[in-house]
Design an enzyme around this catalytic site. Sequence first.
Site, PDB file in Angstrom:
ATOM      1  N   TRP A 141     -65.062 -69.474  23.256  1.00 16.66           N
ATOM      2  CA  TRP A 141     -66.151 -70.372  23.659  1.00 16.66           C
ATOM      3  C   TRP A 141     -67.112 -69.749  24.665  1.00 16.66           C
ATOM      4  O   TRP A 141     -68.285 -70.112  24.704  1.00 16.66           O
ATOM      5  CB  TRP A 141     -65.618 -71.704  24.219  1.00 16.66           C
ATOM      6  CG  TRP A 141     -66.698 -72.728  24.437  1.00 16.66           C
ATOM      7  CD1 TRP A 141     -67.240 -73.574  23.502  1.00 16.66           C
ATOM      8  CD2 TRP A 141     -67.397 -73.012  25.656  1.00 16.66           C
ATOM      9  NE1 TRP A 141     -68.223 -74.361  24.064  1.00 16.66           N
ATOM     10  CE2 TRP A 141     -68.326 -74.026  25.405  1.00 16.66           C
ATOM     11  CE3 TRP A 141     -67.305 -72.492  26.949  1.00 16.66           C
ATOM     12  CZ2 TRP A 141     -69.173 -74.546  26.373  1.00 16.66           C
ATOM     13  CZ3 TRP A 141     -68.150 -73.012  27.925  1.00 16.66           C
ATOM     14  CH2 TRP A 141     -69.069 -74.028  27.625  1.00 16.66           C
ATOM     15  N   ASP A 142     -66.682 -68.788  25.477  1.00 16.40           N
ATOM     16  CA  ASP A 142     -67.552 -68.298  26.547  1.00 16.40           C
ATOM     17  C   ASP A 142     -67.523 -66.773  26.647  1.00 16.40           C
ATOM     18  O   ASP A 142     -67.523 -66.218  27.749  1.00 16.40           O
ATOM     19  CB  ASP A 142     -67.123 -68.925  27.884  1.00 16.40           C
ATOM     20  CG  ASP A 142     -68.184 -68.802  28.962  1.00 16.40           C
ATOM     21  OD1 ASP A 142     -69.388 -68.744  28.623  1.00 16.40           O
ATOM     22  OD2 ASP A 142     -67.821 -68.760  30.149  1.00 16.40           O
ATOM     23  N   LEU A 143     -67.542 -66.084  25.500  1.00 17.14           N
ATOM     24  CA  LEU A 143     -67.417 -64.629  25.553  1.00 17.14           C
ATOM     25  C   LEU A 143     -68.791 -63.973  25.660  1.00 17.14           C
ATOM     26  O   LEU A 143     -69.379 -63.523  24.685  1.00 17.14           O
ATOM     27  CB  LEU A 143     -66.666 -64.091  24.330  1.00 17.14           C
ATOM     28  CG  LEU A 143     -66.145 -62.653  24.522  1.00 17.14           C
ATOM     29  CD1 LEU A 143     -65.214 -62.551  25.718  1.00 17.14           C
ATOM     30  CD2 LEU A 143     -65.439 -62.156  23.271  1.00 17.14           C
ATOM     31  N   HIS A 144     -69.287 -63.909  26.896  1.00 17.09           N
ATOM     32  CA  HIS A 144     -70.508 -63.160  27.204  1.00 17.09           C
ATOM     33  C   HIS A 144     -70.115 -61.858  27.892  1.00 17.09           C
ATOM     34  O   HIS A 144     -68.929 -61.588  28.120  1.00 17.09           O
ATOM     35  CB  HIS A 144     -71.450 -63.997  28.073  1.00 17.09           C
ATOM     36  CG  HIS A 144     -70.800 -64.557  29.309  1.00 17.09           C
ATOM     37  ND1 HIS A 144     -70.531 -63.772  30.427  1.00 17.09           N
ATOM     38  CD2 HIS A 144     -70.358 -65.804  29.604  1.00 17.09           C
ATOM     39  CE1 HIS A 144     -69.973 -64.519  31.359  1.00 17.09           C
ATOM     40  NE2 HIS A 144     -69.844 -65.749  30.885  1.00 17.09           N
ATOM     41  N   ASN A 169     -67.681 -61.574  30.829  1.00 14.05           N
ATOM     42  CA  ASN A 169     -66.301 -61.975  30.569  1.00 14.05           C
ATOM     43  C   ASN A 169     -65.575 -60.948  29.705  1.00 14.05           C
ATOM     44  O   ASN A 169     -64.612 -61.283  29.002  1.00 14.05           O
ATOM     45  CB  ASN A 169     -66.259 -63.354  29.904  1.00 14.05           C
ATOM     46  CG  ASN A 169     -66.325 -64.480  30.915  1.00 14.05           C
ATOM     47  OD1 ASN A 169     -66.115 -64.261  32.111  1.00 14.05           O
ATOM     48  ND2 ASN A 169     -66.624 -65.685  30.461  1.00 14.05           N
TER      49      ASN A 169
END
Length: 298
Positions: free
Chosen positions: A198-201, A204
Amino acid sequence: MRHVIEIPAELAAAQEKFNKEAGRAFIAALPDLAATFLDRWELHVTGAPMHGVSALVLPVDRTDGTPAVLKLQIRDHESEGEPVALRLWNGDGAVRLLDHDEPTGTMLLERLDASRMLAHQPDVHEGVLVIARLLAHLHTTPAPPGMRHLRDIAAALLERTPRALEHIPDPAARRLVADCAAAVREVADEPGDRLLHWDLHDENVLAADRAPWLAIDPKPLAGDPGFDLWPALANNFDADDIGWRFDAMTDVLGLDRARARAWTYGRVLQNCLWEIEDGRPLDEADLEIARRLRARTA
Protein backbone atom coordinates in the site's frame (compact mmCIF):
# COMPACT_ATOMS: atom_id res chain seq x y z
CA MET A 1 17.51 0.76 34.26
CA ARG A 2 15.36 3.69 33.17
CA HIS A 3 15.89 4.76 29.56
CA VAL A 4 15.24 8.44 28.81
CA ILE A 5 14.01 8.93 25.24
CA GLU A 6 13.72 12.32 23.58
CA ILE A 7 10.63 12.55 21.39
CA PRO A 8 11.27 14.41 18.10
CA ALA A 9 9.19 17.58 17.83
CA GLU A 10 8.34 16.77 14.20
CA LEU A 11 6.75 13.46 15.23
CA ALA A 12 4.73 15.19 17.94
CA ALA A 13 3.53 17.79 15.43
CA ALA A 14 2.55 15.11 12.89
CA GLN A 15 0.59 13.18 15.51
CA GLU A 16 -1.18 16.36 16.58
CA LYS A 17 -2.09 17.13 12.96
CA PHE A 18 -3.26 13.71 11.84
CA ASN A 19 -4.48 11.95 14.99
CA LYS A 20 -5.55 14.85 17.22
CA GLU A 21 -6.30 13.66 20.79
CA ALA A 22 -5.17 10.09 20.08
CA GLY A 23 -1.91 11.46 18.71
CA ARG A 24 -1.33 13.63 21.78
CA ALA A 25 -1.98 10.64 24.03
CA PHE A 26 0.42 8.49 22.02
CA ILE A 27 3.20 11.08 22.27
CA ALA A 28 2.63 11.49 26.01
CA ALA A 29 2.89 7.73 26.53
CA LEU A 30 5.91 7.20 24.26
CA PRO A 31 8.72 7.63 26.82
CA ASP A 32 7.22 5.02 29.15
CA LEU A 33 6.32 2.74 26.24
CA ALA A 34 9.88 2.88 24.90
CA ALA A 35 11.34 2.23 28.35
CA THR A 36 9.04 -0.76 28.84
CA PHE A 37 10.17 -2.54 25.68
CA LEU A 38 13.81 -1.61 25.97
CA ASP A 39 13.74 -3.37 29.35
CA ARG A 40 11.46 -6.26 28.35
CA TRP A 41 13.49 -7.19 25.28
CA GLU A 42 16.84 -6.27 26.91
CA LEU A 43 17.81 -3.72 24.28
CA HIS A 44 20.56 -1.13 24.31
CA VAL A 45 19.97 2.13 22.43
CA THR A 46 22.84 2.79 20.03
CA GLY A 47 21.84 5.98 18.22
CA ALA A 48 19.49 8.92 17.89
CA PRO A 49 15.75 8.34 17.48
CA MET A 50 14.38 8.27 13.93
CA HIS A 51 10.81 8.87 12.87
CA GLY A 52 8.34 9.19 10.05
CA VAL A 53 4.84 10.59 10.29
CA SER A 54 3.48 7.92 12.62
CA ALA A 55 6.27 5.97 14.32
CA LEU A 56 9.28 6.42 16.57
CA VAL A 57 12.18 4.16 15.58
CA LEU A 58 15.10 3.54 17.92
CA PRO A 59 18.35 1.90 16.75
CA VAL A 60 19.22 -0.76 19.30
CA ASP A 61 21.42 -3.78 19.93
CA ARG A 62 20.14 -7.04 21.40
CA THR A 63 22.02 -8.73 24.22
CA ASP A 64 23.91 -10.91 21.73
CA GLY A 65 25.04 -7.81 19.81
CA THR A 66 22.55 -8.20 16.94
CA PRO A 67 21.64 -4.76 15.55
CA ALA A 68 17.90 -4.05 15.35
CA VAL A 69 15.39 -1.23 15.54
CA LEU A 70 12.53 -0.78 17.99
CA LYS A 71 9.45 0.60 16.26
CA LEU A 72 6.70 2.21 18.34
CA GLN A 73 3.52 3.45 16.68
CA ILE A 74 -0.20 3.90 17.15
CA ARG A 75 -1.98 0.63 16.60
CA ASP A 76 -4.74 1.36 14.10
CA HIS A 77 -6.46 -0.26 11.12
CA GLU A 78 -3.43 0.47 8.90
CA SER A 79 -0.61 -0.53 11.23
CA GLU A 80 -2.20 -3.57 12.87
CA GLY A 81 -1.58 -5.69 9.76
CA GLU A 82 2.12 -4.79 9.54
CA PRO A 83 3.49 -7.59 11.75
CA VAL A 84 1.15 -10.08 10.07
CA ALA A 85 2.49 -9.18 6.61
CA LEU A 86 6.12 -9.08 7.74
CA ARG A 87 5.76 -12.49 9.32
CA LEU A 88 4.33 -13.92 6.09
CA TRP A 89 7.02 -12.31 3.91
CA ASN A 90 9.59 -13.59 6.44
CA GLY A 91 12.38 -11.29 5.29
CA ASP A 92 11.94 -12.22 1.63
CA GLY A 93 11.75 -8.84 -0.07
CA ALA A 94 10.91 -7.01 3.15
CA VAL A 95 12.48 -6.19 6.49
CA ARG A 96 12.48 -9.13 8.92
CA LEU A 97 10.28 -9.07 12.03
CA LEU A 98 12.23 -10.20 15.13
CA ASP A 99 9.62 -9.71 17.88
CA HIS A 100 6.19 -8.18 18.30
CA ASP A 101 3.82 -7.09 21.07
CA GLU A 102 0.23 -7.51 19.89
CA PRO A 103 -1.57 -5.17 22.35
CA THR A 104 0.59 -2.13 21.58
CA GLY A 105 1.75 -2.93 18.04
CA THR A 106 5.38 -2.47 19.13
CA MET A 107 7.84 -4.29 16.88
CA LEU A 108 11.47 -5.27 16.94
CA LEU A 109 12.84 -5.32 13.39
CA GLU A 110 16.13 -6.14 11.77
CA ARG A 111 18.22 -3.04 11.22
CA LEU A 112 18.68 -2.03 7.60
CA ASP A 113 20.96 0.72 6.30
CA ALA A 114 18.99 3.95 6.67
CA SER A 115 21.81 5.84 4.95
CA ARG A 116 21.17 3.83 1.76
CA MET A 117 17.60 4.72 0.86
CA LEU A 118 16.15 4.24 -2.62
CA ALA A 119 15.21 7.94 -2.57
CA HIS A 120 18.93 8.68 -2.86
CA GLN A 121 19.12 6.75 -6.16
CA PRO A 122 19.88 9.41 -8.80
CA ASP A 123 18.24 7.43 -11.62
CA VAL A 124 14.50 7.85 -10.99
CA HIS A 125 13.59 5.26 -13.60
CA GLU A 126 15.80 2.66 -11.95
CA GLY A 127 14.10 3.50 -8.65
CA VAL A 128 10.69 2.88 -10.17
CA LEU A 129 11.86 -0.47 -11.52
CA VAL A 130 13.26 -1.46 -8.11
CA ILE A 131 9.86 -0.74 -6.55
CA ALA A 132 8.08 -2.67 -9.30
CA ARG A 133 10.34 -5.71 -8.82
CA LEU A 134 9.82 -5.65 -5.07
CA LEU A 135 6.05 -5.41 -5.51
CA ALA A 136 6.05 -8.26 -8.01
CA HIS A 137 7.83 -10.37 -5.41
CA LEU A 138 5.69 -9.34 -2.44
CA HIS A 139 2.46 -9.85 -4.38
CA THR A 140 3.17 -13.56 -4.83
CA THR A 141 1.95 -13.96 -1.23
CA PRO A 142 -1.82 -14.35 -0.87
CA ALA A 143 -3.39 -12.21 1.82
CA PRO A 144 -4.34 -14.09 4.99
CA PRO A 145 -7.90 -14.32 6.33
CA GLY A 146 -8.87 -11.30 8.37
CA MET A 147 -6.61 -8.81 6.59
CA ARG A 148 -8.36 -5.52 5.82
CA HIS A 149 -9.66 -5.81 2.27
CA LEU A 150 -9.76 -3.58 -0.80
CA ARG A 151 -13.35 -4.72 -1.31
CA ASP A 152 -14.42 -2.82 1.81
CA ILE A 153 -12.21 0.17 1.06
CA ALA A 154 -13.65 0.50 -2.46
CA ALA A 155 -17.24 0.23 -1.19
CA ALA A 156 -16.59 2.97 1.38
CA LEU A 157 -14.97 5.22 -1.24
CA LEU A 158 -17.95 4.89 -3.55
CA GLU A 159 -20.37 5.56 -0.72
CA ARG A 160 -18.54 8.76 0.29
CA THR A 161 -18.06 10.12 -3.23
CA PRO A 162 -21.46 11.76 -3.94
CA ARG A 163 -21.25 14.02 -0.89
CA ALA A 164 -17.60 14.83 -1.57
CA LEU A 165 -18.35 15.90 -5.14
CA GLU A 166 -20.61 18.63 -3.81
CA HIS A 167 -17.54 20.25 -2.21
CA ILE A 168 -15.43 20.47 -5.39
CA PRO A 169 -16.08 23.92 -6.89
CA ASP A 170 -14.11 23.43 -10.11
CA PRO A 171 -16.27 21.58 -12.70
CA ALA A 172 -13.29 19.95 -14.42
CA ALA A 173 -11.85 18.62 -11.17
CA ARG A 174 -15.31 17.46 -10.08
CA ARG A 175 -15.73 15.56 -13.35
CA LEU A 176 -12.29 14.00 -12.99
CA VAL A 177 -13.00 12.74 -9.47
CA ALA A 178 -16.38 11.42 -10.63
CA ASP A 179 -14.62 9.58 -13.46
CA CYS A 180 -12.24 8.00 -10.97
CA ALA A 181 -15.21 6.76 -8.96
CA ALA A 182 -16.88 5.39 -12.10
CA ALA A 183 -13.71 3.45 -12.96
CA VAL A 184 -13.55 1.97 -9.46
CA ARG A 185 -17.20 0.96 -9.70
CA GLU A 186 -16.36 -1.07 -12.83
CA VAL A 187 -13.78 -3.23 -11.00
CA ALA A 188 -15.12 -3.18 -7.44
CA ASP A 189 -16.62 -6.67 -7.72
CA GLU A 190 -13.15 -8.13 -8.43
CA PRO A 191 -10.99 -6.57 -5.69
CA GLY A 192 -8.23 -9.20 -5.72
CA ASP A 193 -6.61 -11.32 -3.02
CA ARG A 194 -2.88 -10.50 -3.01
CA LEU A 195 -1.02 -9.19 0.04
CA LEU A 196 -0.39 -5.52 -0.83
CA HIS A 197 2.12 -3.13 0.72
CA TRP A 198 0.00 0.00 0.00
CA ASP A 199 2.80 2.51 0.66
CA LEU A 200 5.88 1.40 -1.27
CA HIS A 201 7.51 4.68 -2.28
CA ASP A 202 11.24 5.32 -2.53
CA GLU A 203 11.66 6.33 1.13
CA ASN A 204 10.23 2.96 2.20
CA VAL A 205 12.94 0.97 0.43
CA LEU A 206 16.30 0.51 2.19
CA ALA A 207 19.47 -1.40 1.37
CA ALA A 208 20.84 -4.22 3.49
CA ASP A 209 23.90 -6.46 3.53
CA ARG A 210 21.74 -9.51 2.79
CA ALA A 211 19.80 -7.97 -0.13
CA PRO A 212 20.22 -4.98 -2.44
CA TRP A 213 16.82 -3.53 -1.48
CA LEU A 214 14.11 -4.39 1.04
CA ALA A 215 10.67 -2.92 1.67
CA ILE A 216 9.79 -1.37 5.02
CA ASP A 217 6.73 0.15 6.69
CA PRO A 218 3.86 -1.68 4.94
CA LYS A 219 0.26 -0.68 5.58
CA PRO A 220 -0.96 -4.01 4.23
CA LEU A 221 -4.28 -5.03 2.82
CA ALA A 222 -5.73 -7.72 0.60
CA GLY A 223 -6.47 -6.70 -2.94
CA ASP A 224 -5.55 -6.12 -6.56
CA PRO A 225 -1.86 -5.32 -7.28
CA GLY A 226 -2.95 -2.29 -9.32
CA PHE A 227 -3.81 -0.55 -6.06
CA ASP A 228 -0.09 -0.59 -5.18
CA LEU A 229 1.19 1.49 -8.13
CA TRP A 230 0.30 5.03 -7.04
CA PRO A 231 3.21 5.76 -4.62
CA ALA A 232 5.83 5.26 -7.34
CA LEU A 233 3.84 7.45 -9.72
CA ALA A 234 3.60 10.24 -7.16
CA ASN A 235 7.00 10.40 -5.51
CA ASN A 236 9.63 12.49 -7.34
CA PHE A 237 6.58 13.76 -9.19
CA ASP A 238 7.06 14.47 -12.88
CA ALA A 239 3.88 14.83 -14.92
CA ASP A 240 5.65 13.95 -18.17
CA ASP A 241 6.98 10.71 -16.63
CA ILE A 242 3.64 9.29 -15.48
CA GLY A 243 3.05 7.30 -18.67
CA TRP A 244 6.52 5.74 -18.64
CA ARG A 245 6.26 4.78 -14.98
CA PHE A 246 2.81 3.27 -15.36
CA ASP A 247 3.82 1.22 -18.40
CA ALA A 248 7.08 0.07 -16.81
CA MET A 249 5.41 -1.02 -13.58
CA THR A 250 2.54 -2.83 -15.27
CA ASP A 251 5.05 -4.60 -17.52
CA VAL A 252 7.19 -5.77 -14.59
CA LEU A 253 4.17 -6.87 -12.58
CA GLY A 254 2.43 -8.43 -15.59
CA LEU A 255 -0.80 -6.50 -14.96
CA ASP A 256 -3.75 -5.85 -17.21
CA ARG A 257 -3.38 -2.12 -17.84
CA ALA A 258 -7.08 -1.31 -17.87
CA ARG A 259 -7.59 -2.89 -14.43
CA ALA A 260 -4.39 -1.38 -13.08
CA ARG A 261 -5.49 2.04 -14.34
CA ALA A 262 -8.87 1.67 -12.63
CA TRP A 263 -7.30 0.77 -9.28
CA THR A 264 -4.81 3.64 -9.64
CA TYR A 265 -7.83 5.91 -10.07
CA GLY A 266 -9.00 4.33 -6.83
CA ARG A 267 -5.90 5.60 -5.04
CA VAL A 268 -6.44 9.07 -6.50
CA LEU A 269 -10.06 8.94 -5.35
CA GLN A 270 -8.99 7.86 -1.86
CA ASN A 271 -6.57 10.78 -1.60
CA CYS A 272 -9.10 13.28 -2.94
CA LEU A 273 -11.74 12.20 -0.44
CA TRP A 274 -9.28 12.58 2.43
CA GLU A 275 -8.43 16.11 1.29
CA ILE A 276 -12.07 17.12 0.86
CA GLU A 277 -13.16 15.65 4.19
CA ASP A 278 -10.30 17.41 5.99
CA GLY A 279 -11.11 20.73 4.34
CA ARG A 280 -7.97 20.91 2.21
CA PRO A 281 -7.70 21.65 -1.53
CA LEU A 282 -7.25 18.73 -3.90
CA ASP A 283 -3.65 17.80 -4.61
CA GLU A 284 -2.70 18.87 -8.12
CA ALA A 285 -0.28 15.98 -8.58
CA ASP A 286 -3.06 13.47 -7.89
CA LEU A 287 -5.35 15.18 -10.37
CA GLU A 288 -2.59 15.22 -12.98
CA ILE A 289 -1.94 11.50 -12.54
CA ALA A 290 -5.62 10.87 -13.26
CA ARG A 291 -5.63 13.29 -16.22
CA ARG A 292 -2.57 11.73 -17.82
CA LEU A 293 -3.87 8.17 -17.42
CA ARG A 294 -7.29 9.18 -18.74
CA ALA A 295 -5.77 10.94 -21.77
CA ARG A 296 -3.99 7.73 -22.76
CA THR A 297 -7.33 5.94 -23.15
CA ALA A 298 -9.09 8.71 -25.10
